[in-house]
Design a protein around this motif. Structure first.
Motif, short mmCIF file in Angstrom:
data_model
loop_
_atom_site.label_atom_id
_atom_site.label_comp_id
_atom_site.label_asym_id
_atom_site.label_seq_id
_atom_site.Cartn_x
_atom_site.Cartn_y
_atom_site.Cartn_z
N PRO A 75 20.95 -12.34 40.58
CA PRO A 75 20.13 -11.32 41.25
C PRO A 75 20.91 -10.11 41.73
O PRO A 75 20.30 -9.10 42.09
N PHE A 76 22.24 -10.18 41.77
CA PHE A 76 23.02 -9.00 42.12
C PHE A 76 22.99 -7.97 40.98
O PHE A 76 23.16 -6.77 41.22
N HIS A 77 22.78 -8.46 39.76
CA HIS A 77 22.82 -7.57 38.60
C HIS A 77 21.46 -7.42 37.91
O HIS A 77 21.32 -6.56 37.05
N GLN A 78 20.49 -8.26 38.27
CA GLN A 78 19.19 -8.24 37.60
C GLN A 78 18.09 -8.24 38.65
O GLN A 78 18.15 -8.99 39.63
N ASP A 79 17.07 -7.41 38.44
CA ASP A 79 15.95 -7.40 39.38
C ASP A 79 14.94 -8.49 39.02
O ASP A 79 15.10 -9.20 38.01
N GLY A 80 13.90 -8.62 39.82
CA GLY A 80 12.93 -9.67 39.62
C GLY A 80 12.23 -9.61 38.28
O GLY A 80 11.93 -10.64 37.67
N GLY A 81 11.96 -8.40 37.81
CA GLY A 81 11.28 -8.26 36.52
C GLY A 81 12.14 -8.76 35.38
O GLY A 81 11.64 -9.43 34.46
N VAL A 82 13.43 -8.46 35.41
CA VAL A 82 14.33 -8.94 34.36
C VAL A 82 14.43 -10.46 34.41
O VAL A 82 14.40 -11.14 33.37
N ILE A 83 14.57 -11.02 35.61
CA ILE A 83 14.68 -12.47 35.75
C ILE A 83 13.41 -13.16 35.25
O ILE A 83 13.47 -14.15 34.51
N TYR A 84 12.26 -12.61 35.62
CA TYR A 84 10.99 -13.18 35.14
C TYR A 84 10.92 -13.11 33.61
O TYR A 84 10.45 -14.04 32.95
N GLY A 85 11.40 -12.02 33.04
CA GLY A 85 11.39 -11.88 31.59
C GLY A 85 12.26 -12.92 30.91
O GLY A 85 11.90 -13.46 29.85
N ILE A 86 13.42 -13.23 31.49
CA ILE A 86 14.30 -14.25 30.93
C ILE A 86 13.63 -15.62 30.98
O ILE A 86 13.61 -16.36 29.99
N VAL A 87 13.07 -15.95 32.14
CA VAL A 87 12.43 -17.26 32.31
C VAL A 87 11.22 -17.38 31.39
O VAL A 87 11.06 -18.39 30.69
N GLY A 88 10.38 -16.35 31.38
CA GLY A 88 9.18 -16.41 30.55
C GLY A 88 9.47 -16.35 29.07
O GLY A 88 8.83 -17.06 28.27
N GLY A 89 10.45 -15.55 28.68
CA GLY A 89 10.71 -15.37 27.26
C GLY A 89 11.62 -16.42 26.66
O GLY A 89 11.50 -16.74 25.47
N GLU A 90 12.56 -16.95 27.45
CA GLU A 90 13.54 -17.89 26.90
C GLU A 90 13.32 -19.33 27.32
O GLU A 90 13.52 -20.25 26.53
N LEU A 91 12.93 -19.55 28.58
CA LEU A 91 12.82 -20.92 29.08
C LEU A 91 11.46 -21.55 28.81
O LEU A 91 11.38 -22.67 28.28
N LEU A 92 10.38 -20.87 29.16
CA LEU A 92 9.06 -21.49 29.07
C LEU A 92 8.73 -21.99 27.67
O LEU A 92 8.15 -23.08 27.52
N PRO A 93 9.09 -21.26 26.59
CA PRO A 93 8.82 -21.81 25.26
C PRO A 93 9.53 -23.13 24.98
O PRO A 93 9.06 -23.95 24.21
N GLN A 94 10.68 -23.35 25.63
CA GLN A 94 11.42 -24.60 25.43
C GLN A 94 10.81 -25.76 26.21
O GLN A 94 11.02 -26.93 25.86
N LEU A 95 10.09 -25.44 27.28
CA LEU A 95 9.48 -26.50 28.09
C LEU A 95 8.16 -26.99 27.54
O LEU A 95 7.71 -28.10 27.86
N GLY A 96 7.50 -26.16 26.73
CA GLY A 96 6.23 -26.57 26.16
C GLY A 96 5.18 -26.77 27.24
O GLY A 96 4.99 -25.93 28.12
N ASP A 97 4.52 -27.94 27.21
CA ASP A 97 3.46 -28.23 28.18
C ASP A 97 3.98 -28.87 29.46
O ASP A 97 3.19 -29.14 30.38
N ASP A 98 5.28 -29.14 29.52
CA ASP A 98 5.83 -29.75 30.73
C ASP A 98 5.79 -28.75 31.89
O ASP A 98 6.25 -27.62 31.75
N GLU A 99 5.26 -29.18 33.00
CA GLU A 99 5.11 -28.30 34.16
C GLU A 99 5.73 -28.96 35.39
O GLU A 99 5.23 -29.98 35.87
N PRO A 100 6.82 -28.43 35.91
CA PRO A 100 7.48 -29.06 37.06
C PRO A 100 6.69 -28.85 38.35
O PRO A 100 6.03 -27.83 38.54
N ARG A 101 6.79 -29.84 39.23
CA ARG A 101 6.15 -29.70 40.55
C ARG A 101 7.07 -29.02 41.54
O ARG A 101 6.63 -28.58 42.61
N ALA A 102 8.37 -28.94 41.20
CA ALA A 102 9.33 -28.25 42.06
C ALA A 102 10.44 -27.68 41.20
O ALA A 102 10.79 -28.24 40.15
#
Length: 281
Positions: free
Chosen positions: A33-60
């Motif tokens: 977060p020192f080098h990336q704002d919230g929008g960039v971080i959300y883009g990384i999580v949404g674009g790179e991580l969520l497709p790998q998780l598929g339908d799995d949804e963590p509770r925490a």
């Protein structure tokens, strides 16, 4: 299920765990977060991580990473909240707390990071109580790969290595003194360059001069960082590739300085999974 992240500047490891058992592993680019704002971080999580998780949804979601100071952690929490709107709990902490929870669990201890850089803390089983400032590889970072590389270069060109070892390094690496000086003083990420010399040192660790270089680096780390906590009664746990690959030399240095090693691991992830399983969250 819970999602745990260990993030560095270049890569983030994500493990999805259920009751202490890892059910899925994923990776994305590094998040800081020192080098990336919230929008960039959300883009990384949404674009790179969520497709790998598929339908799995963590509770925490529990995120540990460099740059996650108390002031900057809310940026990560907000971005993760957008990516995981149904998670009941989302936390973001610094990598040092992640290391402490990984190697000490819910017990008191001294936790250290020994990788490209170094860091340490006194941990009470829940939170960090004291931290000796590492100060970076120019002013501090004793015990780190960057300082080990710096000391190696110094010894190589000032006659501190065994005969023939300097010639072997130059022949193997193709690096001259002029090139090394240019890489350190004229190019960015000099700490990473210096740390990249560690594999040569490790391959030749049987050489007495190199082994002494490694042990002295670790002894300096204990003297200038760990001794400040005044708790030689506590085990010293270590996370990081430098501590892991030089564990024999690290153990010798710890004993010489009056400390005993606890867990020494390359990555904190298994320890973090166990910690959160023990906490029921």
């Amino acid at each position: 299920m819970i999602l745990i992240a260990d993030s560095g500047s270049t890569k983030t490891d994500w493990w999805l765990a259920d009751g202490g058992h890892v059910v899925r592993r994923a990776a994305s680019q590094g998040i800081n977060p020192f080098h990336q704002d919230g929008g960039v971080i959300y883009g990384i999580v949404g674009g790179e991580l969520l497709p790998q998780l598929g339908d799995d949804e963590p509770r925490a979601v529990f995120f540990y990473g460099s740059g996650c100071s108390p002031e900057m952690a809310p940026v990560v929490v907000e971005a993760l909240g957008r990516a995981f709107p149904h998670a009941a709990a989302i936390e973001a902490h610094g990598d040092l707390l992640g290391a402490a929870r990984a190697v000490c669990g819910p017990e008191q201890g001294i936790a250290c990071i020994l990788g490209t850089g170094s860091n340490s803390c006194l941990y009470d089983g829940t939170s960090i109580k004291l931290n000796t400032p590492p100060l970076g590889y120019i002013l501090g970072d004793e015990g780190s790969g960057a300082v080990l590389g710096r000391n190696f270069v110094n010894a190589m060109f000032k006659g501190g290595l065994s005969a023939g070892l300097s010639d072997s390094f130059i022949a193997e690496s193709g690096l001259t003194m002029a090139e090394i000086v240019r890489r350190v003083y004229r190019e960015p990420m000099a700490n990473r360059f210096l740390a990249s010399l560690s594999p040569f040192i490790h391959r030749h660790i049987a050489d007495a001069s190199l082994r002494r270089l490694v042990i002295d680096n670790f002894r300096s780390f204990f003297r200038r960082n760990v001794s400040a906590y005044g708790r030689a009664d506590l085990p010293v746990g270590v996370v990081g590739s430098v501590g892991y690959y030089y564990s024999a030399e690290l153990s010798e240095a710890a004993e010489a300085e009056g400390f005993r090693l606890g867990r020494v691991v390359r990555s904190p992830m298994e320890g973090l999974v166990a910690y959160h399983a023990s906490q029921g969250r």
